[in-house]
Design an enzyme around this catalytic site. Structure first.
Site, PDB file in Angstrom:
ATOM      1  N   LEU A  15      71.292  42.330  31.654  1.00  0.00           N
ATOM      2  CA  LEU A  15      71.152  42.912  32.987  1.00  0.00           C
ATOM      3  C   LEU A  15      70.974  41.885  34.102  1.00  0.00           C
ATOM      4  O   LEU A  15      71.076  42.235  35.269  1.00  0.00           O
ATOM      5  CB  LEU A  15      69.931  43.851  33.003  1.00  0.00           C
ATOM      6  CG  LEU A  15      70.017  45.085  32.096  1.00  0.00           C
ATOM      7  CD1 LEU A  15      68.680  45.815  32.071  1.00  0.00           C
ATOM      8  CD2 LEU A  15      71.124  46.028  32.587  1.00  0.00           C
ATOM      9  N   GLY A  45      73.200  35.616  36.512  1.00  0.00           N
ATOM     10  CA  GLY A  45      72.704  34.274  36.847  1.00  0.00           C
ATOM     11  C   GLY A  45      71.680  33.759  35.851  1.00  0.00           C
ATOM     12  O   GLY A  45      71.303  32.602  35.900  1.00  0.00           O
ATOM     13  N   ALA A  49      70.905  33.055  29.537  1.00  0.00           N
ATOM     14  CA  ALA A  49      70.495  33.566  28.222  1.00  0.00           C
ATOM     15  C   ALA A  49      70.665  35.082  28.162  1.00  0.00           C
ATOM     16  O   ALA A  49      71.162  35.628  27.168  1.00  0.00           O
ATOM     17  CB  ALA A  49      69.048  33.180  27.940  1.00  0.00           C
ATOM     18  N   ASN A  68      56.780  36.971  37.377  1.00  0.00           N
ATOM     19  CA  ASN A  68      57.491  37.660  38.455  1.00  0.00           C
ATOM     20  C   ASN A  68      56.737  38.874  38.993  1.00  0.00           C
ATOM     21  O   ASN A  68      57.228  39.562  39.880  1.00  0.00           O
ATOM     22  CB  ASN A  68      58.874  38.112  37.988  1.00  0.00           C
ATOM     23  CG  ASN A  68      59.702  36.976  37.458  1.00  0.00           C
ATOM     24  OD1 ASN A  68      60.057  36.953  36.285  1.00  0.00           O
ATOM     25  ND2 ASN A  68      59.981  36.007  38.300  1.00  0.00           N
ATOM     26  N   GLU A  87      60.478  37.385  44.238  1.00  0.00           N
ATOM     27  CA  GLU A  87      60.392  37.369  42.765  1.00  0.00           C
ATOM     28  C   GLU A  87      59.045  36.840  42.284  1.00  0.00           C
ATOM     29  O   GLU A  87      58.894  36.407  41.140  1.00  0.00           O
ATOM     30  CB  GLU A  87      61.534  36.541  42.180  1.00  0.00           C
ATOM     31  CG  GLU A  87      62.914  37.091  42.519  1.00  0.00           C
ATOM     32  CD  GLU A  87      63.493  38.058  41.475  1.00  0.00           C
ATOM     33  OE1 GLU A  87      63.295  37.850  40.286  1.00  0.00           O
ATOM     34  OE2 GLU A  87      64.160  39.033  41.897  1.00  0.00           O
ATOM     35  N   HIS A 107      65.237  31.142  38.740  1.00  0.00           N
ATOM     36  CA  HIS A 107      63.913  31.024  39.362  1.00  0.00           C
ATOM     37  C   HIS A 107      63.542  29.540  39.382  1.00  0.00           C
ATOM     38  O   HIS A 107      63.937  28.778  38.490  1.00  0.00           O
ATOM     39  CB  HIS A 107      62.831  31.752  38.541  1.00  0.00           C
ATOM     40  CG  HIS A 107      62.922  33.245  38.596  1.00  0.00           C
ATOM     41  ND1 HIS A 107      62.790  34.034  37.479  1.00  0.00           N
ATOM     42  CD2 HIS A 107      63.102  34.094  39.620  1.00  0.00           C
ATOM     43  CE1 HIS A 107      62.911  35.308  37.816  1.00  0.00           C
ATOM     44  NE2 HIS A 107      63.095  35.369  39.105  1.00  0.00           N
ATOM     45  N   ASP A 130      60.868  28.237  38.460  1.00  0.00           N
ATOM     46  CA  ASP A 130      60.091  27.810  37.288  1.00  0.00           C
ATOM     47  C   ASP A 130      60.976  27.473  36.087  1.00  0.00           C
ATOM     48  O   ASP A 130      60.482  27.164  35.007  1.00  0.00           O
ATOM     49  CB  ASP A 130      58.990  28.823  36.924  1.00  0.00           C
ATOM     50  CG  ASP A 130      59.510  30.151  36.414  1.00  0.00           C
ATOM     51  OD1 ASP A 130      60.731  30.315  36.248  1.00  0.00           O
ATOM     52  OD2 ASP A 130      58.675  31.054  36.168  1.00  0.00           O
ATOM     53  N   ASN A 177      66.372  36.386  26.396  1.00  0.00           N
ATOM     54  CA  ASN A 177      66.545  37.108  27.653  1.00  0.00           C
ATOM     55  C   ASN A 177      66.202  36.226  28.852  1.00  0.00           C
ATOM     56  O   ASN A 177      66.007  36.710  29.961  1.00  0.00           O
ATOM     57  CB  ASN A 177      65.666  38.371  27.678  1.00  0.00           C
ATOM     58  CG  ASN A 177      66.499  39.639  27.531  1.00  0.00           C
ATOM     59  OD1 ASN A 177      67.691  39.624  27.779  1.00  0.00           O
ATOM     60  ND2 ASN A 177      65.860  40.727  27.159  1.00  0.00           N
ATOM     61  N   CYS A 236      57.328  31.973  32.012  1.00  0.00           N
ATOM     62  CA  CYS A 236      57.733  33.280  32.564  1.00  0.00           C
ATOM     63  C   CYS A 236      56.786  34.381  32.123  1.00  0.00           C
ATOM     64  O   CYS A 236      56.610  35.380  32.815  1.00  0.00           O
ATOM     65  CB  CYS A 236      59.122  33.685  32.066  1.00  0.00           C
ATOM     66  SG  CYS A 236      60.417  32.519  32.437  1.00  0.00           S
TER      67      CYS A 236
HETATM   68  O1  SUG Z   1      64.469  38.408  35.580  1.00  0.00           O
HETATM   69  N1  SUG Z   1      65.370  38.537  32.216  1.00  0.00           N
HETATM   70  C1  SUG Z   1      64.407  38.135  33.212  1.00  0.00           C
HETATM   71  C2  SUG Z   1      63.758  36.838  32.830  1.00  0.00           C
HETATM   72  C3  SUG Z   1      62.652  36.462  33.774  1.00  0.00           C
HETATM   73  C4  SUG Z   1      62.144  35.089  33.544  1.00  0.00           C
HETATM   74  N2  SUG Z   1      61.089  34.829  34.446  1.00  0.00           N
HETATM   75  C5  SUG Z   1      60.828  33.636  35.039  1.00  0.00           C
HETATM   76  N3  SUG Z   1      61.708  32.683  35.048  1.00  0.00           N
HETATM   77  N4  SUG Z   1      59.727  33.513  35.657  1.00  0.00           N
HETATM   78  C6  SUG Z   1      65.087  38.005  34.591  1.00  0.00           C
HETATM   79  O2  SUG Z   1      66.190  37.473  34.656  1.00  0.00           O
HETATM   80  C7  SUG Z   1      66.914  40.093  31.123  1.00  0.00           C
HETATM   81  C8  SUG Z   1      66.920  41.564  30.775  1.00  0.00           C
HETATM   82  C9  SUG Z   1      68.117  41.967  29.971  1.00  0.00           C
HETATM   83  O3  SUG Z   1      69.183  41.398  30.141  1.00  0.00           O
HETATM   84  O4  SUG Z   1      67.982  42.923  29.161  1.00  0.00           O
HETATM   85  C10 SUG Z   1      65.916  39.767  32.220  1.00  0.00           C
HETATM   86  O5  SUG Z   1      65.619  40.590  33.040  1.00  0.00           O
END
Ligand code: SUG
Length: 460
Positions: A25, A28, A31, A114, A178, A258, A260, A373, A379
C-alpha cells in the site's frame, strides 16, 4: 546540572496487530512494494516486536507499549461506501475494491514513529509535554490511524496539568504530516533543553514556483514544511531551538520515504547519510552553530555506504540509545539485514571499535515481518521524554515489565494466526478473531474500553 529536571527517554512501541499483512500500500516504500501480496505471519511479527521490547527492557531502557488499532476498521468501510452488516461490507469490498479492503485491514499503526510528534516539557515555553498526532494523509491506509491515535494518547496521557494535546493538523496537500519519523531532537542529555531538527520533503511555497526541481519526481514527499512549522509553533518550542531542513529529493526517489530511513539522532550525536538533506553541508554547519552543547555528527559518505545499501539494510533506522542517561555511552539496535550486508556490517563493526564516538555496542534483531513492509527498529517506536512526575501520571498498565512481556507473548500465541494471505482478508471470521483478541488485550493493559467495538457492545 543546576536547573535541569532529570528525565528519561521512553520508547513506546506499537504492538503488531492480528491482521498484519502485505498489501503493497505504501508508494515509495520499496520493501512494501516488493513484498506486496505475499503471505504474512502475524504471530511471528508480533513476537518479533515483543522480543525487541524484551531486549530493551533487559538493557535498562524505559519501555512501554501501544496497543494495535481495531482492524478491520468498520467505520472506515462504511465511510468508503460499503453497506450492510460487517460480513456483507467485507464481501462487497473484497469483490469490488480489494485495495480498499486491504486499507481497512492494515496493521500499520505498529509503526509508532509515525503516530505523533511529541515535545518534552523542558523544550516548551509552557512547561508541558505536547502531542500532535500525525494526519498521515499521504496514504489512505495510514490516514485512518489519526482519530484512534488521538484517543489513545489522550487516554494514556490524560492529566492536563502535564500534557497538552493539539488537534490533528488539517489533512491537505499543504499540510502532510508523518509524525516523529521526520523529526530529530538533539540535547546534551535527555532532561536538558533540546534542539529540534524538523525534516520535510516538500514546501508549499516551493511548489508555487521557484524550486520545483527540488521536489521528488518518482515518489511522494510525505512531510511538508508547513506541517512541521505548525507543530513547532503549537508546541511552543523555543524559536532559537528549531531548524527546518529539506530532505534530499534524490533520497526520497531512492526509497527514503521518511527521514528516519537515512538519519538517526540521540542526545548529542547525529548519525546521518551524506545524501540526507538538500544543501547538507550548510544544514549541518547551521546545526553546529545553533546548539549550545558539543554536538557530534557522523556523516556517512556515499562511497562507504550507498543510498541503495542504506535503504535495503535500514542501517539508519536502527535505534540509537543511551546506555547511561548522561548520553556518554550509546548502543545501536539494528535490524539483522545490517549484519547480512557485508559493507554495512563492516562499517558498523568499525564504528563500535572506534574510540572516537560514544557507540559501544550493537544488537542485531530479527524484525523481518515488519521490515518486509518497510518498518525497522526505529519505525516501531515513538520516543517520549518524561520527567518523573509526568511518567507517574501516565497510564501505568502499558509500562513494560517481565510479567507484561510474558502476558503479551501468551496473548499473541493464543489469538494470532501464523499465516495471512490477501484472500484471507475476505474471511469474516478474521473480524471476530481480531476483535476478541483486542478485547482481551485491553484487560491485559488495564485500558478499559478504548475500541469503538467495545462502546457499541456496552450500549447494547
Ligand atoms: O508508512 N509501511 C509503512 C512503514 C512505516 C515505517 N515508518 C518509519 N519509517 N518511521 C509506511 O510506508 C506498508 C503497508 C502495506 O504495504 O501493507 C506500510 O504502510
Amino acid at each position: 546540572m543546576t536547573g535541569v529536571t532529570p528525565a528519561f527517554e521512553w520508547n513506546f512501541d506499537g504492538l503488531v496487530g492480528p491482521t498484519h499483512n502485505y498489501a503493497g500500500l505504501a508508494s515509495g516504500n520499496l520493501a512494501s512494494m516488493q513484498h506486496a501480496h505475499r503471505t504474512s505471519n502475524p504471530q511471528a511479527a508480533a513476537l518479533q516486536g515483543i522480543a525487541k521490547m524484551r531486549l530493551l527492557h533487559q538493557l535498562g531502557v524505559k519501555q512501554a507499549v501501544l496497543p494495535p488499532h481495531a482492524r478491520p476498521n468498520l467505520a472506515f468501510l462504511s465511510a468508503l461506501g460499503f453497506q450492510g452488516n460487517p460480513a456483507q461490507q467485507i464481501a462487497q469490498a473484497y469483490r469490488t475494491a480489494p485495495e480498499l479492503l486491504n486499507a481497512c485491514y492494515s496493521a500499520s499503526s505498529m509503526w509508532a514513529a509515525n503516530t505523533a510528534t511529541v515535545t518534552p516539557s523542558s523544550d516548551s515555553q509552557d512547561g508541558k509535554v505536547h502531542f500532535t498526532v500525525a494526519n498521515l494523509m499521504s496514504n489512505l491506509h495510514r490516514a485512518q490511524e489519526a482519530p484512534f491515535s488521538q484517543h489513545l494518547l489522550q487516554t494514556i496521557f490524560a492529566d492536563p496539568d502535564y500534557f497538552s494535546h493539539h488537534p490533528v493538523i488539517p489533512a491537505s496537500m499543504t499540510t502532510r504530516d508523518e509524525g516523529a519519523a521526520n523529526h530529530n531532537r538533539l540535547c546534551q542529555n535527555h532532561g536538558s533543553v533540546g534542539f529540534h531538527v524538523f525534516v520535510y520533503g516538500q514546501s508549499y511555497r516551493q511548489a508555487e514556483g521557484s524550486n520545483l526541481e527540488a521536489s521528488p519526481q518518482r515518489y511522494p514527499a510525505r512531510q511538508t514544511r508547513e506541517a512541521s512549522e505548525i507543530i513547532a509553533r503549537a508546541h511552543q518550542i523555543f524559536p532559537d531551538k528549531v531548524l527546518f531542513a529539506q530532505q534530499s529529493p534524490l533520497a526520497i526517489d531512492s526509497g527514503v520515504f521518511h527521514n528516519d530511513v537515512i538519519a538517526v539522532a540521540n542526545a548529542s550525536l547525529l548519525l546521518v547519510h551524506e545524501q540526507a538533506f538538500v544543501n547538507q553541508a550548510q544544514v549541518l554547519k547551521q546545526l553546529q552553530q545553533s546548539v549550545n552543547f558539543p554536538l557530534q555528527i557522523i556523516e556517512v559518505p556515499e562511497r562507504e555506504i550507498s543510498l541503495a545499501d542504506a535503504v535495503s539494510s535500514y542501517l539508519f533506522n536502527s535505534q540509537l540509545l543511551s546506555i547511561s542517561n548522561t548520553g556518554s555511552k550509546m548502543m545501536l539496535i539494528a535490524p539483522t539485514e545490517c549484519a547480512h550486508n557485508p559493507k554495512v556490517h563492516q562499517w558498523l563493526e568499525q564504528l563500535i571499535a572506534s574510540p572516537d564516538n560514544p557507540i559501544e555496542d550493537i544488537h542485531y534483531l530479527d524484525l523481518k515481518q515488519s521490515m518486509q513492509n518497510g518498518g525497522g527498529p526505529a519505525c516501531l517506536r515513538l520516543r517520549i521524554v518524561l520527567q518523573e512526575a509526568e511518567q507517574a501520571s501516565m497510564h501505568q498498565g502499558i509500562i513494560i515489565t517481565d510479567a507484561l512481556l510474558d502476558d503479551l507473548s501468551d496473548w499473541v500465541k493464543r489469538y494470532y494466526r501464523m499465516a495471512l494471505s490477501p484472500a484471507d482478508l475476505a474471511d469474516p471470521a478474521l473480524l471476530d478473531e481480531s476483535y476478541t483478541a483486542l478485547d482481551a488485550l485491553t484487560q491485559v493493559l488495564k485500558l478499559g474500553s478504548i475500541y469503538p467495538f467495545q462502546y457499541v457492545t456496552e450500549k447494547q
